[in-house]
Design an enzyme around this catalytic site. Sequence first.
Site, short mmCIF file in Angstrom:
data_model
loop_
_atom_site.label_atom_id
_atom_site.label_comp_id
_atom_site.label_asym_id
_atom_site.label_seq_id
_atom_site.Cartn_x
_atom_site.Cartn_y
_atom_site.Cartn_z
N GLY A 124 43.47 42.53 35.92
CA GLY A 124 43.16 41.90 34.68
C GLY A 124 42.05 42.37 34.11
O GLY A 124 41.62 43.80 34.19
N CYS A 125 40.96 41.84 33.38
CA CYS A 125 39.75 42.29 32.66
C CYS A 125 38.99 43.06 33.66
O CYS A 125 38.61 42.43 35.03
CB CYS A 125 39.07 41.08 32.22
SG CYS A 125 37.32 41.45 31.33
#
Length: 526
Positions: A124-125
């Site tokens: 993810g981020c």
Amino acid sequence: LSKLPSTPFEGVPLRCSSPRLVRCGHTTRASCAEQPREATGTAAEKMGTSPSKSKTPPSPPSGAQEADADATHGKADKRGRTELLNPATADPPRCVDDYHFVRKGNVWREPFPSHLSTAVFAAGCYWGTEKAFWRLPGVYSTAVGFIGGHKTNPSYQQACSGKTGHTEATQVVYDPSLISFADLLLLFWRCHDPTQGNRQGNDRGSQYRSGIYANNATDYAMALASRDAFQAELTKRGKRIITSEIPDPGTQDEVHRTFWYAEGYHQQYLSKPGARPYCSAEPTGVPVPTDFADEAAFKLPSKFWRSYNFSIRAPHAPVEVSKEALQKADQLQAQKAHANALQMQAMEAECDVIVRYCSGCGFKVKAEELGEMVGTVPSLSLRFELTNELPLYMHGTSIRRSFPMLPVHTAASCFRMSHRLFLLPAPVELPKSTALLISPQLDSLCQETDLGVEVGMIADVEATGAFEVRVKTPGEGGVQDTWELVHSKLATPSAGFVDSEAKLVGILEAIAEAQSLTEEERGDLR
């Protein structure tokens, strides 16, 4: 410069005179201070504030100047970037921005000391992922960037467009005598939900897909074995199939397997002053088995993971793994659990609804939003319908939609403005290309219906993957209050978060039943 740690390059300035930088992705530069690419649109929104624009760099050196620079600072590598060399020691003099912001004295980009190993993970981020890894004992440094795409040296804006095929990733440089690849895999599977495909929490797009990018056949085989072992545990609990990509390093071409560094302002972002503490990861809370490797393959003791906090709210400083440090961590964990139990008792006595959620990064915001919606139900006299993709603006400021999963033509769309929720009953249909201009007088058109419902929110001490809502039915005549579990992400994996109108209505109806509301109050709820 006086605050920088001492370096092995005595007498060598921490500023390179070459107009080209070590693997920074910019081939022309007046100095070695990292200057970020201009960030607009998505990048600026994610940062919370737009980074300062870089000045126009000078023209590249030519002729004798370039030859002299190459002789002094090294030849350009096959990525088109210059590797700086120190003729006296054969080690490169370092630029100020080469040093890790947390792991002081250690560099976050090549070349690294020869005894270290590297691994790349996408979860993810990359802001939150990098922090989770830099705190591990035995990690030398970390860096964020992009991998798995078809374009060389993409910018953040290009990667986020989804057109380059890259995913946001974290490169972990570690000492294999202190921490192993098997240990890193345990954190990888714990720190996010690897079953979400091209998203992680609220972050959506192929650039947020999960992945493990091994450097050799041994690590590749272990990554596959760990995936299969974790999938077995997920399946037992009714979870979905893991979608993490784990490419064979022996079959990938150089462009796809190359880790491209992101701009300097993204490196160790969460540890820097003024950073926005953002992370959308949604850990499953499912224990990761260790039978995918021999016991000797793990360097960190098993009890280390009982107290390790990988969320963005954890301290920035690296964690120690000594006997004394582990004992102190266990004591602190026990104190937190005791305080958590006392807080739950107090909430059960004072609140009508309790939202209990996992301590993982992406859970808190969803709990707070639900608490606001349940505690105060506003009504709005304006009547129009929002299309699902329609942007909302007020004075040029984008307003985030609260319910991104609502159908396009819903009977009651929701949006949030200045931390208040507005329910918009149907029906006026607007073209998707039309922005809805919110009047400054909108606030005066809204009347909040306060039902007197007290909502308590409590986070678990550990990353449990929980998101549950309980509603209290008050006891009468000395009868003890009773609590009903009306929503649970753990008990019913398909329930997920409260991300649809039907789920919210179900919770509100349970509150109405428990609170014995009048018909008028029930009408306000509806």
